[in-house]
Design an enzyme around this catalytic site. Structure first.
Site, PDB file in Angstrom:
ATOM      1  N   GLU A 123       0.846  -1.198   0.000  1.00 45.34           N
ATOM      2  CA  GLU A 123       0.000   0.000   0.000  1.00 45.34           C
ATOM      3  C   GLU A 123       0.874   1.239   0.000  1.00 45.34           C
ATOM      4  OE1 GLU A 123      -1.134  -1.416   3.914  1.00 45.34           O
ATOM      5  OE2 GLU A 123      -1.030   0.640   4.648  1.00 45.34           O
ATOM      6  N   LYS A 125       2.843   4.558   0.972  1.00 42.79           N
ATOM      7  CA  LYS A 125       3.310   5.172   2.219  1.00 42.79           C
ATOM      8  C   LYS A 125       2.949   6.653   2.121  1.00 42.79           C
ATOM      9  CE  LYS A 125       7.220   5.357   5.357  1.00 42.79           C
ATOM     10  NZ  LYS A 125       7.324   6.793   5.657  1.00 42.79           N
ATOM     11  N   ASP A 127       2.747  10.495   2.920  1.00 40.52           N
ATOM     12  CA  ASP A 127       3.695  11.435   3.509  1.00 40.52           C
ATOM     13  C   ASP A 127       2.942  12.473   4.347  1.00 40.52           C
ATOM     14  OD1 ASP A 127       6.083  12.525   4.115  1.00 40.52           O
ATOM     15  OD2 ASP A 127       6.397  13.510   2.180  1.00 40.52           O
ATOM     16  N   TYR A 235      -4.701   2.817   8.473  1.00 39.00           N
ATOM     17  CA  TYR A 235      -3.933   1.691   7.934  1.00 39.00           C
ATOM     18  C   TYR A 235      -3.388   0.733   8.999  1.00 39.00           C
ATOM     19  CZ  TYR A 235      -0.168   5.042   8.853  1.00 39.00           C
ATOM     20  OH  TYR A 235       0.659   5.957   9.438  1.00 39.00           O
ATOM     21  N   LYS A 323      11.090   2.726  -0.491  1.00 43.41           N
ATOM     22  CA  LYS A 323      11.036   4.160  -0.793  1.00 43.41           C
ATOM     23  C   LYS A 323      11.193   4.421  -2.288  1.00 43.41           C
ATOM     24  CE  LYS A 323      10.870   6.722   2.446  1.00 43.41           C
ATOM     25  NZ  LYS A 323      11.710   7.143   3.521  1.00 43.41           N
ATOM     26  N   CYS A 428      42.305  19.654  13.143  1.00 39.99           N
ATOM     27  CA  CYS A 428      40.921  19.992  13.461  1.00 39.99           C
ATOM     28  C   CYS A 428      40.718  21.503  13.362  1.00 39.99           C
ATOM     29  CB  CYS A 428      40.604  19.505  14.868  1.00 39.99           C
ATOM     30  SG  CYS A 428      39.032  20.113  15.475  1.00 39.99           S
ATOM     31  N   CYS A 431      40.076  23.022  17.040  1.00 37.77           N
ATOM     32  CA  CYS A 431      41.039  23.094  18.145  1.00 37.77           C
ATOM     33  C   CYS A 431      42.494  22.938  17.705  1.00 37.77           C
ATOM     34  CB  CYS A 431      40.706  22.041  19.204  1.00 37.77           C
ATOM     35  SG  CYS A 431      41.036  20.359  18.669  1.00 37.77           S
ATOM     36  N   CYS A 452      39.024  14.293  14.965  1.00 33.70           N
ATOM     37  CA  CYS A 452      39.884  15.134  15.779  1.00 33.70           C
ATOM     38  C   CYS A 452      40.331  14.311  16.981  1.00 33.70           C
ATOM     39  CB  CYS A 452      39.079  16.349  16.233  1.00 33.70           C
ATOM     40  SG  CYS A 452      39.795  17.190  17.632  1.00 33.70           S
ATOM     41  N   CYS A 458      38.884  19.749  22.672  1.00 32.34           N
ATOM     42  CA  CYS A 458      38.295  20.340  21.472  1.00 32.34           C
ATOM     43  C   CYS A 458      36.947  20.970  21.816  1.00 32.34           C
ATOM     44  CB  CYS A 458      38.119  19.267  20.411  1.00 32.34           C
ATOM     45  SG  CYS A 458      37.306  19.889  18.931  1.00 32.34           S
TER      46      CYS A 458
END
Ligand code: IVH
Length: 709
Positions: A123, A125, A127, A235, A323, A428, A431, A452, A458
């Site tokens: 069935e 889906k 949204d 459903y 999907k 990084c 930091c 990092c 950090c």
């Protein structure tokens, strides 16, 4: 506008009233899933104006003032309803092969013979957003949103305004309690008409039907909900005092008899080809349907089989969402930025020329990792000859459902002649510590993620950790959101999670009081301390989730909490599990749904002294509420059980899932701590060991008798 100091009391009161209204409206657009219509800076300016005015006219502070709900408490504007049966989500399939795998998995789990047909429904889906409707004696008594799946919001008054939601069910012989679940949505034409109206009135338009439906259902004023033509497809179901049907298909058809709209594209098939055939038909009709759909849901039809299959973490084993492929758009890659996450991962983000994809304006997209930018696939091979990503490139981006947009490909013919290959930083950016790619023990190849090494040095990691700690599904501290977490860190007031709980005490002794700081006042500071106090007692699963352990999301946190019940038992077990040949390690890896990667991460987390210190310190200030064990009234709750030999009426997976559902722990080996061994024909050394240790042994029939089936 006018200078605030010039206002008289009457004018000030009127302006405070206006600000309260306008800010609440923006809050609801922002938090209520509706689209925000002003920038963060404009929003902050409104709040700033409100604060200034309140400081000038303290007697006029309104009970509904935005300063009394720092960071908005929209989430708590409705009463909560705890779902008797949790509202789960669905696993996804993205290809026909994924669907075949799903059906094979189901067949294997059930030991279903290859030549025996297995029926599944297919069935659309929808949204929209899911809603649970409870009827008692046929009368609608409550409507709840999904919320976090366990607790939703009571939106009964609003649901009553939806014409496709019957107030009274039709039919004779209805069960006393009926809980119908389904999707609330806004039709495409109605959405367009609403936006035309907004535009004609010079008001901002809505982004897409789904968000508008969500925003409309979560209005405090039911008249607003009533003015939006929301619709509803039934459903599924939740709590039922009686089951009037034996299959998914029959149940949903009964819903139609009771007065609900059901989706006309639902069909029943007994082959993968049949399911995929229906997927193609639905996909072809997608554009001409008057509602948005984002895939096709397949469900095992027989309810007895659904019960046997049960759940893994937060999704049923008996259903999957296939999907549709994502929508695409082409735009310019303007910048590549590196963000540092909670676990130190350096994540590249594309800043894009804004473009509309699937009805939403996109200006950022993830670039996954260093290799992806350089054009190297996850197998270590080049994605395509000469394919890397550079600033100035024209790229194709895609967006599937709610997930963050991604960059899919680049049009090399449009690459500017002077473009430069992107150089991924090896230090990084937050930091300056070295950022490294660990070698994956399994594959022997460098990890795709560069991390990092700064740890708590950090600032980016520390701040992201704090944001996670206070987030909605973790400690959910009202008034302490992302922005505040950043500010507190910067001011040196909160360096780690435990500091949150000593903030008030330190503030009382401090020269710079919180109420005098930017963004705060008397009321907001007092409110914040109250909301921190309100979280000194939390559910164990929230506590575990909040720690921010890698690979431990909400689902795993719940599994751990439910399994170990108390924080003491959990932490003691993690200490024990530090050695991989221990019973504790075996117990941990045997929890249904906890994989080895997550298990290692939890054990490593607690083995790190610093994490231990912060956790212990947190526990000085915070009390955890023990988790409900799966089923504490079953005869096997809390028992450790070993299944051995061949089982004839159920598969090994099924036996394990059933035992765990009943609150038992399932182990793979017999020891002095085993409470019960269920032995089938051919049981060997485990049975002998059980006998030598005097552990109770029963056969499969004995098991069914014991658990009452
Ligand atoms: S069945 C145990 N059927 O999808 C899950 N869900 O990802 C039972 N949804 O929260 C859900 N259309 O909001 C089911 N035909 C459909 C659906 C559907 C949309 C949504 C629902 C759910 C989400 C799960």
């Amino acid at each position: 506008m006018d200078d605030l100091e010039e206002l008289n009391e009457q004018q000030a009161a009127a302006e405070l009233e206006r600000l309260a209204r306008v800010i609440a409206e923006h809050d609801s657009r922002y938090h209520g899933d509706d689209a925000p219509v002003i920038s963060d800076a404009e929003y902050d300016a409104l709040r700033g104006r409100n604060r200034e005015l309140e400081e000038l006219f303290p007697a006029l502070v309104r009970p509904d003032s935005p300063s009394r709900k720092v960071g908005s408490s929209v989430q708590s504007k409705f009463e909560k309803i705890t779902h008797e049966v949790p509202m789960l989500s669905l696993d996804n399939a993205f290809s026909d092969d994924d669907v075949t795998d799903f059906v094979n998995r189901v067949r294997r789990f059930l030991k279903w013979p290859d030549d025996k047909p297995l029926q599944l429904t297919a069935e659309p889906k929808i949204d929209g957003l899911s809603l649970a409707l409870r009827y008692e004696q046929g009368e609608l008594v409550s409507a709840a949103t999904r919320g976090d799946g366990t607790v939703g919001e009571n939106v009964t008054a609003n649901a009553r305004t939806i014409s496709e939601i019957p107030h009274k069910l039709n039919g004779v012989g209805l069960p006393d309690v009926v809980e119908i679940r389904g999707e609330v949505y806004l039709g495409k034409k109605d959405f367009q008409a609403l936006n035309d109206r907004m535009e004609a009135e010079g008001k901002p338009t809505y982004v897409n039907p789904r968000n508008t439906a969500a925003g409309s259902l979560r209005q405090l004023d039911s008249n607003i909900t009533a003015s939006r033509p929301l619709r509803f497809f039934a459903y599924a179901w939740g709590a039922m005092s009686d089951m009037p049907g034996a299959s998914q298909f029959n149940m949903v058809n009964l819903f139609e008899d009771w007065g609900f709209a059901i989706n006309p594209l639902m069909g029943r098939y007994d082959t993968v080809e049949g399911l995929i055939g229906q997927y193609r038909i639905i996909e072809q009709q997608r554009a001409s349907l008057d509602y948005d759909i984002d895939g096709v849901v397949y469900k095992v039809d027989d309810l007895d089989l659904q019960r046997r299959l049960g759940f893994v973490s937060r999704s049923p084993r008996w259903a999957i969402a296939h999907k549709f492929p994502a929508e695409l758009a082409t735009t310019l890659l303007k910048e590549i930025e590196i963000q540092v996450g909670r676990t130190g991962a350096l994540s590249p983000v594309a800043r894009l020329e804004p473009v509309t994809v699937g009805g939403v304006v996109v200006s950022n997209a993830t670039l996954h990792n260093e290799d992806y930018i350089a054009g190297i696939g996850s197998n270590g091979e080049p994605i395509r000859e000469g394919r890397d990503l550079r600033v100035g490139d024209t790229v194709t981006i895609y967006r599937a459902g709610d997930v963050i947009p991604k960059v899919m490909d680049v049009d090399l013919s449009k690459r500017p002649a002077d473009s430069q290959a992107f150089v991924f930083p090896e230090i990084c950016p937050a930091c300056g510590s070295a950022a490294v790619r660990e070698v994956n023990a399994k594959t022997g190849r460098p990890d795709s993620v560069r991390r990092c090494t700064g740890g708590l040095v950090c600032p980016a990691q520390a701040v992201e950790g704090l944001k996670h700690f206070v987030s909605r599904n973790a400690f959910d501290i009202d008034g302490l959101g992302d922005k505040q977490a950043e500010a507190f860190y910067e001011w040196g007031l909160i360096a780690n999670a435990a500091d949150i709980f000593t903030l008030k005490e330190r503030d009382e002794r401090s020269l710079t009081r919180l109420k005098n700081r930017d963004g705060f006042g008397d009321t907001s500071a007092a409110n914040l301390f109250d909301s921190i106090d309100a979280r000194r007692t939390v559910d164990l699963h929230r506590f575990i989730f909040a720690l921010g352990i890698r690979h431990v999301g909400e689902g795993n946190a719940k599994l751990l909490a439910r399994h170990y019940h108390t924080i003491e038992a959990f932490m003691a077990a993690m200490d024990g599990a530090a050695s991989f040949d221990s019973d504790a390690w075996e117990e941990l890896t045997n929890i249904d749904g906890i994989g080895e990667t997550a298990a290692r991460a939890v054990v490593q987390f607690f083995a790190e002294p610093h994490n231990r210190t912060v956790t212990d310190e947190l526990l000085v200030h915070v009390t955890t509420i023990p988790a409900e064990q799966a089923s504490s009234d079953s005869p096997v709750a809390g028992k450790t059980i070993v299944f051995t030999g061949s089982l004839e009426q159920m598969t090994r997976d099924e036996a394990k899932a059933m035992a765990e559902r009943l609150g038992a722990k399932v182990s793979g080996s017999v020891s002095a701590r085993t409470d019960l061994v269920v032995a089938g024909p051919g049981a060997g050394s485990k049975l002998k060991k059980a006998e030598s240790l005097d552990v109770d042994v029963i056969d499969e029939d004995g098991w069914f008798k014991l658990v009452g089936r």
